[in-house]
Design an enzyme around this catalytic site. Structure first.
Site, mmCIF file in Angstrom:
data_model
loop_
_atom_site.group_PDB
_atom_site.id
_atom_site.type_symbol
_atom_site.label_atom_id
_atom_site.label_comp_id
_atom_site.label_asym_id
_atom_site.label_seq_id
_atom_site.Cartn_x
_atom_site.Cartn_y
_atom_site.Cartn_z
ATOM 1 N N LYS A 79 0.847 -1.204 0.000
ATOM 2 C CA LYS A 79 0.000 0.000 0.000
ATOM 3 C C LYS A 79 0.876 1.246 0.000
ATOM 4 O O LYS A 79 1.864 1.324 0.721
ATOM 5 C CB LYS A 79 -0.934 0.003 1.214
ATOM 6 C CG LYS A 79 -1.861 1.208 1.206
ATOM 7 C CD LYS A 79 -3.087 1.000 2.078
ATOM 8 C CE LYS A 79 -3.774 2.345 2.285
ATOM 9 N NZ LYS A 79 -5.086 2.450 1.671
ATOM 10 N N CYS A 107 -4.144 7.853 -8.002
ATOM 11 C CA CYS A 107 -5.193 7.969 -6.991
ATOM 12 C C CYS A 107 -6.070 9.201 -7.265
ATOM 13 O O CYS A 107 -5.565 10.323 -7.313
ATOM 14 C CB CYS A 107 -4.573 8.067 -5.607
ATOM 15 S SG CYS A 107 -5.800 8.203 -4.316
ATOM 16 N N LYS A 130 2.004 3.591 -12.340
ATOM 17 C CA LYS A 130 0.582 3.229 -12.277
ATOM 18 C C LYS A 130 -0.246 4.367 -12.848
ATOM 19 O O LYS A 130 -0.195 5.499 -12.354
ATOM 20 C CB LYS A 130 0.167 2.916 -10.834
ATOM 21 C CG LYS A 130 -1.262 2.405 -10.743
ATOM 22 C CD LYS A 130 -1.528 1.724 -9.407
ATOM 23 C CE LYS A 130 -2.953 1.229 -9.289
ATOM 24 N NZ LYS A 130 -3.177 0.537 -8.004
#
Lengths: 447, 424
Positions: free
Chosen positions: B45, B134, B172
């Site tokens: 994480k 995110c 990502k």
């Protein structure tokens, strides 16, 4: 004035019965509703004698629109609450669920219907209003499901409605005859109260037609009549000992246990004669009383003239009875009730496949109580005073909409169909109301 | 049993199933349990300046009784002290040296990147994943998707990272862009060894009908969250496929987005992903789901004759083209297998209300099997999709005599197209 719905005796024998199919929790209903395929032109609707839009009400349960679900059901069938519990869904809607065709358990339509309609009864949701007064008046004879369904629909059209009931209760066999593990009297009466809440349905109880109130008087008072007469008393077996105490009609016995306490303290062995649904009901009810240790019951035996395959009762009902411990004597013909004042045994003889007695096969089944479930008396002279109303094989002859041969006189329910389900009565009553309304609109006058 | 060993951008793992950087990969104890259950790798994480989270954090959309076909969250990156995370990374790698431990990172300045990369690699990370995706909370602070949505920023920060990283680096990517290509290319120009996608999609998961509050509710308010779960898989597949088929891209891809089982994983592999990462289904069902994933994938590979996972990577890519290249003369019609049909007539109502009105009731009212008017059927598949019986409705090819011809060929070379159906 609001008609009074009679109260029930809290000590009545049926109070000890438990629900065979308890009401779904919200969670159960959601899971089951979401399994429904929402078929187009669904077979379940076609299998329903009141053509309830089943996929639609089930979808509404799935979306949380329970009120809408109840409205959909009750729009088609105001007795949807009792039908949810008493319908033989296995041979109607559930039996025709397409899931059956791929070996997937069918949707539990009855349970879902009960979930929605019970919620409506609990909350007192009202969906329907009486129509604007038309000045027309309809008299309905009998306060059973057929008349109630007809009365409600007639009120929506704005016609005046009076129900004449020979007894002092309401709801007919729903209140006095349905097996208590399906529907108890208080639930039936709650449904009646909900139906009557549309307003303007006058109830005249304790009046027998035509002995206390003639057909002529009725026709004079009303613009149309609806006959929801039901069936007559239990048929009897004309064999020696038929007058002995402890020999009773099954319908009569069931009505008693639904209304008041029954004394079975002297009954060890109970026998039910017959192979139809009333016989199976009586057997299953006695088995519950035995399990609940009401009285001294030790055994419950069904005596039937035919074979298991030939019985007219529903296969699924008989399967439950067997599971619950019913004993049975197939191909047995009662030839005498034994005993002095009270019955002590049922003397029978064996029948062959052609239902012919086999000599030398007599035997006695011990019995302290014998319930006769061999049919109910059909209509005889009851409608004789109504010229043009034909009776064939004990049932009133009507067209598809319920019109008899006498203009303005309609019929529905057991007196017309010979004794079918509540849902048939509800459908016939509703459709007869539609026909009566059409009759009025066409300027219909009696001949 | 076939060998499931997978190499994604130089990061080797015993199988292609990694935990995505998310709550199931929050701590060493969790990841070690996941490895014991069979997971091949985990992306820790995201580490950065530890944050503080709100209550509540998750929401879900159900559909006809299925609880969470889609899911969203407003949780941020790690809220645990960095030194604790690094210690646990070290311990995890020590216990599971063959498993891939990739560390997700998100910081702001070059100096911070330099420092955190060094600490992650010192702790034993097998690779790094840069969280440029995110879409909630962090992007408002100039990180996460705020980076991923700007190719120049993406390229610059990736460039910083590549100066300091010794281990393979995956960037990502965020799906909150109109076209994924410029963003994948930016990562490539920055020097990344591979990309992983998709991160979550900006979303409001629902609205509370009683309190008029969007969900998840935080003290009577809500905010946009990141959408994920099974429902986003088609979006992820498209973006993975778009990068995989782009001639100049060529970097390894770690596929993420709605992987719930081995079938979903195979879809990603066939569309060009080298491995897959899973979060939501683990959150809903636990690490144990990997047992079926491993078995299912192994059996599939044996059945299809694949010797390694790499053998199947990108197998579907050549069959993914633009609309203008599709064969306009390919014609299908629906066939209903009367022996299988249960008579629900969902195909009929769907065709009538939602398609081209070419499925009709049988003329015999006793027969519930509907009839397809093949002269009108446009071969849209809707009936097959709504049919509840496996294999009951098939789409059969019609030999119409027209040779294959695409729209592009029609425009450029005048290729002859078959007459339109159902267009009257």
């Amino acid at each position: 004035m609001k008609p009074q719905v009679p109260a029930v005796d809290p000590k009545r024998a049926e109070a000890v019965f438990e629900d065979a199919k308890p009401r779904y929790t919200v969670q159960q209903a959601k899971v089951e509703a979401n399994r429904c395929l929402y078929c187009h032109d669904a077979p379940c609707i076609k299998a329903c004698p009141t053509d309830i839009n089943i996929p639609e009400f089930i979808r509404k349960i799935g979306t949380g629109n329970v009120q809408g679900a109840a409205r959909t059901i009750l729009e088609s069938n105001v007795l949807g609450t009792s039908c949810a519990r008493v319908c033989p869904v296995e041979v109607l809607c559930v039996g025709d669920c397409v899931h059956n065709l791929q070996g997937v358990p069918p949707i539990q339509i009855g349970k879902l219907q009960r979930f929605a309609t019970d919620a409506a009864m609990d909350a007192g949701w009202q969906f329907f209003e009486a129509g604007k007064d038309t000045g027309k008046s309809v008299g309905l004879v009998g306060a059973g499901p057929a008349s109630l369904a007809a009365a409600h629909r007639l009120r929506r059209f704005g016609h005046k409605v009076t129900i004449y009931e020979k007894g002092n209760t309401l709801g007919g066999l729903n209140t006095t005859g349905v097996a208590p593990y399906k529907l108890k009297a208080d639930a039936s009466l709650a449904e009646v109260e909900w139906i009557l809440s549309i307003g303007g349905i006058e109830i005249v109880s304790n009046v027998e037609v035509p002995t206390q109130l003639s057909w002529a008087e009725l026709e004079k008072k009303h613009d149309a009549l609806f006959l929801g007469l039901g069936l007559g008393a239990d048929s009897w077996l004309d064999v020696p000992g038929k007058q002995l105490a402890g020999v009773r009609g099954a319908v009569d016995f069931i009505a008693e246990l639904k209304a008041k306490p029954v004394d079975l303290s002297a009954v060890k062995h109970a026998v039910v004669v017959g192979g139809g649904n009333t016989a199976i009901d009586a057997v299953r009810e006695l088995l519950v009383l035995k399990a609940k240790k009401v009285g001294a019951l030790e055994s419950v035996t069904m005596v039937y003239r035919g074979t298991e395959a030939g019985m007219s009762g529903y296969v699924h009902e008989w399967a439950y009875a067997k599971e619950e411990g019913a004993q049975v004597s197939w191909q047995a013909q009662p030839i005498a009730f034994e005993g002095k004042d009270r019955v002590t045994g049922l003397r029978c003889t064996r029948l062959d496949a052609a239902k012919k007695p086999i000599a030398g096969t007599d035997f006695t089944v011990p019995a302290d109580l014998v319930l006769l479930a061999v049919g109910q008396a059909k209509l005889g002279a009851l409608v004789a005073g109504l010229a043009g109303v034909k009776v064939d094989k004990g049932v009133i002859v009507t067209d598809e909409a319920g019109a008899t041969g006498r203009p303005g006189v309609y019929a529905g329910g057991d007196c017309r169909n010979g004794g079918k389900e509540v849902v048939n009565a509800a459908g016939e009553g509703r459709d007869a109301a539609e026909a009566i309304d059409a009759f009025f609109k066409a300027g219909g006058r009696r001949g | 049993m076939v060998d499931l060993t997978t190499n994604c951008a130089g990061i080797v793992s015993p199988n292609p199933f990694w935990l995505a950087s998310a709550p199931p990969a929050n701590s060493g104890a969790q990841i070690q349990r996941a490895f014991e259950a069979g997971w091949g790798g985990a992306v820790w994480k995201t580490l950065g300046q530890p944050i503080q989270n709100v209550s509540s954090r998750f929401g879900a959309v159900g559909y006809r009784g299925t609880a969470a076909v889609g899911f969203n969250n407003i949780e941020l990156i790690t809220d645990r002290p960095l030194e604790v995370n690094f210690r646990e990374i070290y311990e995890t790698k020590k216990k599971f040296p063959k498993h891939a431990v990739v560390v997700s990172l998100m910081v702001e300045t070059e100096a911070e990147w330099k420092e955190i990369i060094a600490r992650a690699e010192d702790a034993g990370a097998d690779g790094l994943e840069l969280n440029f995706g995110c879409p909630h909370g962090m992007c408002e602070r100039g990180m996460g998707s705020a980076v991923g949505q700007e190719p120049k920023v993406n390229e610059r920060i990736t460039g910083w990272v590549m100066k300091y990283a010794k281990k393979p680096v995956l960037v990502k990517l965020t799906p909150n862009v109109s076209d994924i290509l410029p963003h994948g290319m930016a990562a490539k120009r920055g020097g990344a060894n591979g990309v992983s996608l998709i991160n979550t999609i900006k979303s409001i998961i629902g609205v509370d009908l009683d309190t008029f509050t969007p969900m998840p509710v935080v003290a009577g308010q809500s905010t946009n969250g990141g959408y994920c779960g099974s429902a986003v898989r088609p979006i992820a597949l498209h973006m993975v496929g778009a990068l995989a088929r782009h001639r100049e891209f060529g970097l390894p891809i770690s596929g993420i987005g709605g992987v719930t089982n081995w079938r979903d994983a195979v879809e990603f592999l066939l569309l060009g992903a080298s491995n897959v990462q899973v979060c939501t289904e683990v959150m809903l069902r636990g690490y144990r789901i990997v047992e079926d994933m491993i078995e299912g994938l192994s059996q599939y590979m044996e059945e299809k004759g694949f010797k390694s996972v790499q053998d199947m990577v990108g197998k579907a890519v050549p069959r993914f083209s633009e609309w203008g290249n599709l064969d306009m003369n390919y014609e299908t019609v629906a066939k209903i297998d009367a022996a299988k049909c249960i008579g629900c007539q969902l195909c009929l109502v769907a065709c009538h209300d939602g398609a081209h009105q070419c499925i009709h009731p049988s003329k015999d009212s006793a027969v519930r099997v509907p009839v397809v008017d093949e002269a009108e059927c446009v071969g849209c598949n809707l009936c097959q999709i709504v049919c509840p019986v496996d294999g009951c409705i098939t789409m059969a090819k019609v030999e119409n005599g027209f040779p294959p011809a695409s729209w592009n060929e029609h425009l450029s070379q005048g290729a002859k197209l078959r007459p339109k159906k159902g267009a009257h």
